[in-house]
Write an enzyme that holds these catalytic residues in place. Structure first.
Site, PDB file in Angstrom:
ATOM      1  N   LYS A   1       0.742  -1.106   0.006  1.00 50.26           N
ATOM      2  CA  LYS A   1       0.076  -0.095   0.090  1.00 50.26           C
ATOM      3  C   LYS A   1       0.772   1.117   0.139  1.00 50.26           C
ATOM      4  O   LYS A   1       0.797   2.087  -0.842  1.00 50.26           O
ATOM      5  CB  LYS A   1      -1.040   0.017   1.311  1.00 50.26           C
ATOM      6  CG  LYS A   1      -1.851   1.118   1.235  1.00 50.26           C
ATOM      7  CD  LYS A   1      -2.627   1.001   2.488  1.00 50.26           C
ATOM      8  CE  LYS A   1      -3.446   2.354   2.527  1.00 50.26           C
ATOM      9  NZ  LYS A   1      -4.429   2.337   3.871  1.00 50.26           N
TER      10      LYS A   1
ATOM     11  N   LYS B   1       9.300  -0.346  14.133  1.00 55.13           N
ATOM     12  CA  LYS B   1       9.784  -0.060  12.900  1.00 55.13           C
ATOM     13  C   LYS B   1      10.859   0.906  12.951  1.00 55.13           C
ATOM     14  O   LYS B   1      12.069   0.756  12.499  1.00 55.13           O
ATOM     15  CB  LYS B   1       8.817   0.333  11.941  1.00 55.13           C
ATOM     16  CG  LYS B   1       7.812  -0.555  11.327  1.00 55.13           C
ATOM     17  CD  LYS B   1       6.868   0.177  10.440  1.00 55.13           C
ATOM     18  CE  LYS B   1       5.865  -0.877   9.969  1.00 55.13           C
ATOM     19  NZ  LYS B   1       4.758  -0.228   9.027  1.00 55.13           N
TER      20      LYS B   1
ATOM     21  N   HIS C   1      -5.178 -32.669  18.367  1.00 57.79           N
ATOM     22  CA  HIS C   1      -4.127 -33.750  18.665  1.00 57.79           C
ATOM     23  C   HIS C   1      -2.857 -32.930  18.999  1.00 57.79           C
ATOM     24  O   HIS C   1      -1.711 -33.346  19.082  1.00 57.79           O
ATOM     25  CB  HIS C   1      -3.545 -34.477  17.443  1.00 57.79           C
ATOM     26  CG  HIS C   1      -4.611 -35.377  17.071  1.00 57.79           C
ATOM     27  ND1 HIS C   1      -4.695 -36.734  17.598  1.00 57.79           N
ATOM     28  CD2 HIS C   1      -5.811 -35.257  16.183  1.00 57.79           C
ATOM     29  CE1 HIS C   1      -5.997 -37.322  16.940  1.00 57.79           C
ATOM     30  NE2 HIS C   1      -6.411 -36.368  16.259  1.00 57.79           N
TER      31      HIS C   1
ATOM     32  N   GLU D   1      -4.791  -6.209  14.968  1.00 56.00           N
ATOM     33  CA  GLU D   1      -4.289  -4.998  14.506  1.00 56.00           C
ATOM     34  C   GLU D   1      -5.455  -3.710  14.469  1.00 56.00           C
ATOM     35  O   GLU D   1      -5.113  -2.727  14.460  1.00 56.00           O
ATOM     36  CB  GLU D   1      -3.787  -4.946  13.100  1.00 56.00           C
ATOM     37  CG  GLU D   1      -2.691  -4.058  12.652  1.00 56.00           C
ATOM     38  CD  GLU D   1      -1.839  -4.069  11.369  1.00 56.00           C
ATOM     39  OE1 GLU D   1      -0.830  -4.447  11.338  1.00 56.00           O
ATOM     40  OE2 GLU D   1      -2.632  -3.841  10.219  1.00 56.00           O
TER      41      GLU D   1
ATOM     42  N   GLU E   1      10.554  -4.841   4.626  1.00 53.83           N
ATOM     43  CA  GLU E   1      10.574  -5.996   4.252  1.00 53.83           C
ATOM     44  C   GLU E   1      10.330  -6.196   2.650  1.00 53.83           C
ATOM     45  O   GLU E   1      10.952  -7.145   1.997  1.00 53.83           O
ATOM     46  CB  GLU E   1       9.684  -6.776   5.106  1.00 53.83           C
ATOM     47  CG  GLU E   1       9.941  -7.005   6.309  1.00 53.83           C
ATOM     48  CD  GLU E   1       9.331  -5.841   7.274  1.00 53.83           C
ATOM     49  OE1 GLU E   1       9.135  -4.819   6.757  1.00 53.83           O
ATOM     50  OE2 GLU E   1       9.093  -5.860   8.470  1.00 53.83           O
TER      51      GLU E   1
ATOM     52  N   GLY F   1      -4.925  -1.536   5.088  1.00 51.73           N
ATOM     53  CA  GLY F   1      -4.190  -2.752   4.731  1.00 51.73           C
ATOM     54  C   GLY F   1      -5.015  -3.962   4.811  1.00 51.73           C
ATOM     55  O   GLY F   1      -4.750  -5.092   3.884  1.00 51.73           O
ATOM     56  N   ARG F   2      -5.284  -4.281   5.985  1.00 51.85           N
ATOM     57  CA  ARG F   2      -5.932  -5.687   6.409  1.00 51.85           C
ATOM     58  C   ARG F   2      -7.062  -5.925   5.808  1.00 51.85           C
ATOM     59  O   ARG F   2      -7.858  -6.959   6.055  1.00 51.85           O
ATOM     60  CB  ARG F   2      -5.524  -5.779   7.897  1.00 51.85           C
ATOM     61  CG  ARG F   2      -6.397  -4.823   8.712  1.00 51.85           C
ATOM     62  CD  ARG F   2      -5.803  -4.675  10.169  1.00 51.85           C
ATOM     63  NE  ARG F   2      -6.546  -3.610  10.819  1.00 51.85           N
ATOM     64  CZ  ARG F   2      -5.883  -2.479  11.038  1.00 51.85           C
ATOM     65  NH1 ARG F   2      -4.588  -2.088  10.264  1.00 51.85           N
ATOM     66  NH2 ARG F   2      -6.140  -1.270  11.760  1.00 51.85           N
TER      67      ARG F   2
HETATM   68  O1  F6P Z   1       3.280  -2.680   9.901  1.00 50.06           O
HETATM   69  C1  F6P Z   1       1.895  -3.052   9.655  1.00 50.06           C
HETATM   70  C2  F6P Z   1       1.471  -2.702   8.265  1.00 50.06           C
HETATM   71  O2  F6P Z   1       1.252  -1.381   7.924  1.00 50.06           O
HETATM   72  C3  F6P Z   1      -0.143  -3.287   8.142  1.00 50.06           C
HETATM   73  O3  F6P Z   1      -0.890  -2.569   8.525  1.00 50.06           O
HETATM   74  C4  F6P Z   1       0.127  -3.607   6.440  1.00 50.06           C
HETATM   75  O4  F6P Z   1      -0.879  -4.408   6.213  1.00 50.06           O
HETATM   76  C5  F6P Z   1       1.368  -4.170   6.024  1.00 50.06           C
HETATM   77  O5  F6P Z   1       2.095  -3.099   7.247  1.00 50.06           O
HETATM   78  C6  F6P Z   1       1.910  -3.857   4.953  1.00 50.06           C
HETATM   79  O6  F6P Z   1       2.070  -2.541   4.542  1.00 50.06           O
HETATM   80  P1  F6P Z   1       2.182  -1.968   2.969  1.00 50.06           P
HETATM   81  O7  F6P Z   1       1.104  -2.692   2.280  1.00 50.06           O
HETATM   82  O8  F6P Z   1       2.161  -0.648   3.132  1.00 50.06           O
HETATM   83  O9  F6P Z   1       3.587  -2.462   2.538  1.00 50.06           O
END
Ligand code: F6P
Length: 554
Positions: free
Chosen positions: A211, A518, A390, A359, A217, A273-274
């Site tokens: 987003k 972060k 199990h 979240e 990452e 995002g979620r």
């Molecule tokens: O760090 C949490 C977050 O901001 C989530 O809310 C989001 O889904 C995820 O990181 C990934 O963010 P992006 O889509 O901006 O890479």
């Protein structure tokens, strides 16, 4: 911003009434509730389209449900729901609308943000996704060396990974046969290395899903992927346009990364995002299952949206699930909530809901910034139910913690293995029955006698074989996992989370809790790259950084 102002949850009139009511029924056993009322299932179950919710195995009476519905009304649920669907900026800390529902608005109703109808843009992106996906599926979209795409890698994390990955798995029977989709999220190089090992750069397409397009990452993995591709394409940067597309709200960053804006699929800041799998973040889903199936997913969600908007509390599936969660969280003080899918295709649902729920509602200040004096979102956890039986179900049956849980299963199987399916279904029903009924001392003794079982530990073992029961659960039956029913199921949970956030008086749509880690990670990465020892942190963190320094050869 609207002027609906809620009182704190613990000051709502029904809160006190529910506390009193809780005292009256906390020792009531569900066994008794079932034995005095043969209609209990009829009273406490609800069907909506492909979904049947049996919530009769909960520690509730009709009075409980009516007080819980009062609570929802006192929290102005109807107004807040209207605010969300109509595009008001209910995400107050980011001054944003919350409109994942617009993404599945297949009606002709406009949806306004700042006075502009967003529906034409939404439809244009869906069309672009469909067109692109058809080209990839048909082989018309060629890689740089002229070969058709066989593998798609979605690089993203959090909402840009969990939603599409879970839906991709859930819709396995609908996959196009000649395309494989892979999901890479972890910045541990092992994840992308493992994926790339199995791939041919000439036939691989990367979707960089972010987003913000700033997530460390994702960008780090995207850089590795770009390097890998260019190494195989004699460093010819023209290859990028054939092998990289982006899904983002941030065109400037996408361009900066080197992705052609024609290959960018846009979404908007009013999609959290979620909550984004319905947006262009779902591109990997469309490629995997086709545009028609993606539309059915959206239509399933729309059916749940309409049900949520129109049904009264007592017949409203997301509201019922939400208030039951509140009943256990705030009155029985249950700390966690189990998500137990028995359908193997839904094996990633618990992980997806961990983010969606925690979240959203894992907050300790209310919408107005006041510290709350009540528990908010529970710890969400779970795994495939049958495997859990199990592993950790011992604790659900005989442990000291209350863990309300949803048991989720589909009635019809996609496989030819009907007997396996019967076994699985019998296990779901047995578990919720056992959790509810338990087995008392007399029944345990009678069971031992009738089976003639000799206890190696002697009679002293008998108390260990008693089950108290009275453990609450919902059973959610899905006719069959297909795009439509899956859309309904996911929207059901989204709205459950929304309702709980409203009752707890939270902004469920920001996530400031992820920021501090972060920021510190950036600072520590900087320390790691320095030749001298770290001294600016606490003694533990300094020592850990310096130990790492001493262990790594550079
Ligand atoms: O760090 C949490 C977050 O901001 C989530 O809310 C989001 O889904 C995820 O990181 C990934 O963010 P992006 O889509 O901006 O890479």
């Amino acid at each position: 911003m609207n002027n609906t102002k809620n009182q704190p949850f613990s000051k709502l009139p029904s809160y006190t009434k529910l506390q009193d009511h809780h005292k009256k029924i906390e020792n009531l056993h569900m066994r008794r509730l079932f034995s005095v009322d043969p209609q209990r299932f009829e009273k406490f179950s609800l069907q909506q389209g492909d979904l049947l919710l049996d919530y009769s195995k909960n520690r509730i009476t009709q009075e409980t449900m009516s007080l819980l519905c009062d609570l929802a009304r006192e929290a102005n649920l109807d107004q807040w729901r209207e605010h969300m669907f109509s595009g008001e900026k209910i995400n107050n800390t980011e001054n944003r609308s919350v409109l994942h529902t617009a993404l599945r608005n297949a009606t002709d109703k406009p949806v306004y943000v700042d006075g502009n109808d967003v529906m034409p843009e939404v439809r244009a992106v869906i069309d672009k996704m469909q067109l692109f996906s058809r080209k990839v599926q048909s082989g018309e979209w060629k890689g740089f060396t002229g070969k058709a795409i066989t593998d798609v890698v979605n690089i993203g994390i959090g909402g840009s990974d969990l939603g599409p990955r879970m839906v991709y798995e859930a819709l396995t029977p609908y996959h196009y046969p000649n395309l494989q989709v892979h999901y890479v999220s972890n910045v541990d190089g092992a994840h992308i290395e493992c994926a790339l090992k199995r791939l041919d750069p000439e036939t691989t397409l990367f979707i960089i899903a972010s987003k913000t397009f700033t997530t460390q990452e994702t960008l780090s993995n995207a850089n590795v992927a770009r390097g890998w591709l260019l190494d195989h394409m004699e460093l010819d940067k023209k290859a990028i346009a054939k092998h990289f597309v982006a899904v983002s709200t941030n065109a400037t960053r996408v361009k900066g990364f080197g992705i052609d804006l024609d290959n960018m699929f846009e979404f908007w800041d009013w999609v959290g995002g979620r909550y984004s799998l319905w947006s262009a973040i779902g591109l990997s889903i469309v490629i995997a299952v086709g545009a028609d199936n993606f539309n059915k997913l959206l239509l399933g969600a729309l059916e749940m949206d309409e049900h949520f908007q129109n049904a009264p509390c007592e017949e409203n599936m997301p509201v019922i699930m939400a208030v039951l969660g509140i009943w256990y969280n705030n009155f029985f003080h249950a700390e966690s909530y189990g998500i137990l899918p028995y359908d193997d295709y839904l094996r990633s649902l618990p992980q997806y809901l961990e983010q969606a729920d925690m979240e959203s509602n894992g907050k300790s200040v209310d919408r107005y910034g006041n510290k709350v004096d009540y528990a908010t979102g529970p710890i969400i956890w779970g795994t495939s139910g049958i495997n859990g039986q199990h592993a950790f179900y011992q604790s659900l049956h005989q442990g000291t913690k209350m863990v309300p849980a949803d048991f989720i299963v589909s009635m019809k199987t996609h496989t030819v293995f009907q007997e396996q399916h019967d076994i699985m279904i019998s296990n779901v029903f047995a578990q919720t029955e056992a959790l509810m009924r338990g087995r008392n001392l007399e029944e345990t003794k009678a069971n031992l006698q009738s089976t003639g079982r000799i206890l190696e530990g002697g009679d002293a073992s008998i108390p260990h074989m008693v089950f108290e029961g009275n453990h609450p659960s919902n059973t959610l039956l899905i006719n069959k996992i297909n795009p439509h029913s899956l859309g309904m199921l996911l929207a059901l949970y989204e709205h459950k989370i929304f309702v709980q956030g409203i009752i707890w008086n939270l902004n469920s749509f920001d996530q400031w809790g992820v920021e501090l880690g972060k920021q510190l990670a950036k600072r520590i990465l900087n320390d790691i790259h320095q030749p001298y020892p770290a001294t600016s942190h606490d003694s533990s963190t300094n020592a850990l950084i310096n130990y790492y320094h001493s262990m790594v050869d550079r």
